[in-house]
Design an enzyme around this catalytic site. Structure first.
Site, PDB file in Angstrom:
ATOM      1  N   TRP A 162      31.535  42.482  28.954  1.00 57.23           N
ATOM      2  CA  TRP A 162      31.727  42.027  30.333  1.00 57.23           C
ATOM      3  C   TRP A 162      30.509  42.385  31.160  1.00 57.23           C
ATOM      4  CZ3 TRP A 162      35.327  38.652  30.964  1.00 57.23           C
ATOM      5  CH2 TRP A 162      35.674  38.230  32.245  1.00 57.23           C
ATOM      6  N   ASP A 218      26.899  41.532  40.277  1.00 55.58           N
ATOM      7  CA  ASP A 218      27.355  41.083  41.594  1.00 55.58           C
ATOM      8  C   ASP A 218      28.846  40.748  41.562  1.00 55.58           C
ATOM      9  OD1 ASP A 218      27.077  38.744  40.014  1.00 55.58           O
ATOM     10  OD2 ASP A 218      26.890  37.519  41.811  1.00 55.58           O
ATOM     11  N   GLU A 221      30.061  38.527  38.993  1.00 54.56           N
ATOM     12  CA  GLU A 221      29.947  39.071  37.630  1.00 54.56           C
ATOM     13  C   GLU A 221      28.901  38.358  36.787  1.00 54.56           C
ATOM     14  OE1 GLU A 221      34.408  38.601  36.713  1.00 54.56           O
ATOM     15  OE2 GLU A 221      34.132  40.754  36.893  1.00 54.56           O
ATOM     16  N   GLU A 222      27.853  37.871  37.418  1.00 55.80           N
ATOM     17  CA  GLU A 222      26.857  37.099  36.682  1.00 55.80           C
ATOM     18  C   GLU A 222      25.456  37.688  36.739  1.00 55.80           C
ATOM     19  OE1 GLU A 222      27.412  33.382  38.686  1.00 55.80           O
ATOM     20  OE2 GLU A 222      28.996  32.725  37.324  1.00 55.80           O
ATOM     21  N   GLU A 443      42.031  29.044  42.207  1.00 57.29           N
ATOM     22  CA  GLU A 443      40.732  29.610  42.552  1.00 57.29           C
ATOM     23  C   GLU A 443      39.850  28.565  43.237  1.00 57.29           C
ATOM     24  OE1 GLU A 443      37.675  30.199  39.367  1.00 57.29           O
ATOM     25  OE2 GLU A 443      38.075  32.309  39.792  1.00 57.29           O
TER      26      GLU A 443
END
Ligand SMILES: *[C@@H]1O[C@H](CO)[C@@H](O)[C@H](O)[C@H]1NC(C)=O
Ligand SMILES: *[C@@H]1O[C@H](CO)[C@@H](O)[C@H](O)[C@H]1NC(C)=O
Ligand SMILES: *[C@@H]1O[C@H](CO)[C@@H](O)[C@H](O)[C@H]1NC(C)=O
Ligand SMILES: *[C@@H]1O[C@H](CO)[C@@H](O)[C@H](O)[C@H]1NC(C)=O
Ligand SMILES: *[C@@H]1O[C@H](CO)[C@@H](O)[C@H](O)[C@H]1NC(C)=O
Ligand SMILES: *[C@@H]1O[C@H](CO)[C@@H](O)[C@H](O)[C@H]1NC(C)=O
Ligand SMILES: *[C@@H]1O[C@H](CO)[C@@H](O)[C@H](O)[C@H]1NC(C)=O
Length: 593
Positions: A162, A218, A221-222, A443
């Site tokens: 992750w 960030d 998550e990238e 989302e």
């Protein structure tokens, strides 16, 4: 709308247009729809809120374990991100999402809006106390594990690969818990708060204080770099943490010092037009990251302060226009039209392969929320300032507007405020247009068809509409200490462990003369008499100052006397010591030489 028949005709026509736009979101249709929402918006937004607010609240509670309809697998107080288990699998708990959701619930509880949330809050506190101690791929509680972004809903660690660590989680969690602690302080007293809440708040604050100056992933998550949202919420947490520590009689100096450092660094994201969301990532840096930062660090007491990027600050407004323009251009709307917005224009997550960013519910709601936040402050101060920086933003609403200050006595004030409120209303109307009939918020929504995309019933989407609705109703959040902050002149790079040193010197002075400190490290201004640190004479003739310095480091320093422009240095040699280990404190007792 006064005439029910006209209203019905407009509704009919707009619904037809809406149905057409489901097949192709085209310029003409979007402009026409924007007109629809302009005409219908007062009633449309009010009725949207009347229907959506209870659905959103129920949607949040349905995602909290173990009694929430979709969260039976989750431990008490654990917030699932979404019930979706495949494409994408979001049946996990993220520290960021859960903390933002509980900040909302804590605000509702402590302001008396919903007295029934007490047990949920207690469960949340228990669950976070447990999660902090779960060793995970980011480390143990004392070796970086607090930066772990997500856990299994049964409070065990997630071991898959992750984007980790993510350093906004502990900051957002401590902000939520500090809000609750501050309220509890008044109800149950300091000793109770010290026993129950302070230990977990302190773990998070210590993590933030020690790690804010490290890179991490960030909020999307990238990108692994420094990130505006992360720094902004860390700054807020450290400020509030310092205030709570002081109220509880604890040592606040590390939090206060690191808050200043993070605040200084925060300024560096501004590029003249917008806040660049990440220091890495090879993208434009135009990102709702920054809009979310502005709304989640809104402090009405700070007015339109640009250094803390308050919603009505010229920097945050300029930033908002750049962000809106990016999505206007992507979705080919008219130049100043309302537009649904997504995370960032280059986004390809959950688009068809190689596709263009879809709009997100929480990002679109954030645009409206920033504007409602700005309106709260302009109303409070009965004035509004147009600067060179914010001119382009305001010209969207009046192309003849000039740089200047406008008070409620000026026609321009009323025109701008009215047009901006309408724009915020239209943005919520866009949100309403793309909310399905059952009110369920996923989302994202498909940029072509408007249908829900990605995780269904996203808890954060529900929280985002509720905070936007609350700002629309004029509810200002509680202040967190953003008012009157001064950006330090020099940003100090204070990575690694720090220790706290209290310098004391016995020095008699003449009237008008003061004692300053400078020395060999950045924390002591590197021998610069101009920026040397002023000491306090509260205990005259003993002058004191506590400074955070790098731990276990050989440091040289001198005291100087200043009177007007005259500077007198202590005689040689330099004073010298080795700072103690990280987190430790020492007091040095010197006499002027
Ligand atoms: C927790 O949940 C995970 C994922 O469902 C599962 O693999 C694990 O066995 C569970 N652990 C416990 C202690 O229930
Ligand atoms: C504490 O409670 C009292 C009485 O309810 C109230 O007047 C006061 O404003 C509160 N203080 C804070 C800091 O909330
Ligand atoms: C740490 O802080 C310094 C000083 O503000 C800054 O130049 C540097 O980029 C920061 N590093 C990270 C990773 O945030
Ligand atoms: C605590 O509450 C008071 C009163 O509402 C507020 O002024 C203060 O900023 C709060 N402090 C923290 C640490 O949040
Ligand atoms: C959006 O809808 C279009 C048209 O039905 C479809 O081709 C596309 O794959 C959809 N995109 C997503 C991300 O669902
Ligand atoms: C608006 O008023 C403030 C406070 O008096 C002043 O500092 C500022 O320069 C003024 N701005 C403009 C654009 O005139
Ligand atoms: C989302 O929530 C709504 C309202 O509870 C429900 O009707 C719908 O089935 C849910 N969708 C999913 C995929 O869980």
């Amino acid at each position: 709308m006064t005439d029910a028949y006209t209203q019905a005709m407009w509704s009919f026509a707009c619904n037809q247009l809406q149905a057409l736009s489901q097949t192709r979101m085209r310029v003409v249709l979007v402009s026409a729809l924007s007109l629809c929402s302009t005409v219908l918006s007062p009633s449309l937004v009010d009725s949207y809120i009347a229907i959506e607010a209870p659905i959103a609240k129920a949607g949040i509670l349905a995602n909290i374990g173990p009694n929430g309809a979709y969260a039976s697998a989750a431990a008490p107080g654990v917030v699932i991100a979404s019930p979706s288990t495949h494409d994408p699998d979001y049946l996990y708990t993220w520290v960021r999402d859960a903390s933002l959701v509980f900040k909302l619930l804590i605000d509702q509880y402590t302001t008396g809006q919903d007295p029934n949330l007490g047990q949920h809050i207690q469960d949340f506190i228990q669950s976070q106390t447990k999660l902090q101690q779960v060793s995970n791929p980011s480390g143990s509680v004392s070796t970086g594990g607090l930066g772990e972004p997500k856990f299994q809903v049964n409070e065990t660690d997630f071991t898959g690969s992750w984007g980790r660590p993510q350093r906004d989680g502990p900051a957002l969690r401590s902000t939520a818990l500090i809000t609750y602690a501050n309220w509890s302080l008044n109800k149950t007293g300091a000793s109770n708060v010290l026993k129950t809440l302070w230990p977990i708040i302190k773990l998070d604050l210590d993590y933030v204080a020690a790690n804010w100056n490290q890179t991490g992933f960030d909020l999307w998550e990238e990108v692994d770099s420094s990130s505006f949202f992360t720094t902004a919420v860390q700054h807020r947490a450290l400020r509030q943490g310092a205030a709570l520590a002081a109220a509880l009689g604890q040592d606040a100096s590390t939090y206060a010092a690191q808050a200043d450092n993070a605040f200084c660094f925060l300024q560096s994201y501004w590029n003249g037009h917008y806040m660049t969301a990440n220091t890495g990532g090879d993208r434009s840096g135009i990102d709702s990251n920054t809009v979310l930062a502005s709304i989640h660090t809104f402090d009405p007491a700070a007015g339109c302060d640009a250094n803390t990027f308050q919603p009505c600050s010229d920097k945050a407004l300029s930033n908002l226009k750049v962000y809106l323009d990016a999505f206007r251009s992507l979705y080919r709307t008219a130049p100043d039209a309302t537009v649904p917005t997504g995370r960032y224009p280059e986004d390809e997550y959950m688009t068809a392969i190689g596709g263009t960013a879809n709009p997100w519910y929480l990002c679109t709601a954030a645009v409206a929320e920033q504007l409602y936040g700005a309106l709260i402050v302009w109303k409070k101060q009965s004035s509004l300032e147009v600067t060179d920086t914010s001119l382009a933003f305001f010209q969207q609403f009046d192309d003849s507007v000039k740089v200047g200050n406008y008070t409620t006595a000026d026609e321009t004030y009323g025109q701008l405020v009215g047009a901006i409120r309408l724009f915020a209303e239209d943005t919520l109307a866009v949100h309403a247009n793309y909310t399905p009939a059952n009110g369920a918020l996923s989302e994202q929504f498909n940029r072509t068809t408007g249908a829900g995309v990605s995780a269904a019933n996203l808890t954060w989407s529900y929280a985002a509409v509720l905070t936007a609705f609350s700002a629309r109703a004029g509810n200002a959040p509680e202040s967190w200490g953003a008012a009157g902050l001064k950006v330090p002149r020099v940003c100090k790079l204070q990575s690694g462990p720090m220790s706290s040193v209290t310098f004391t010197v016995n020095a008699e002075t003449t009237f008008g003369e003061s004692i300053y400190l400078t020395g060999s490290v950045v924390a002591l201004e590197v021998w610069n008499p101009t920026t040397a640190l002023p000491m306090s004479a509260a205990d005259y003739p003993i002058w004191t100052l506590t400074v955070q310095v790098p731990a276990s480091t050989d440091i040289q320093y001198k005291y100087i006397r200043k009177f007007g422009s005259s500077v007198i240095w202590e005689s040689d040699p330099n004073n010298q010591f080795t700072s103690p280990a990280g987190g430790e404190t020492v007091t040095l007792e010197d006499s002027w030489r």
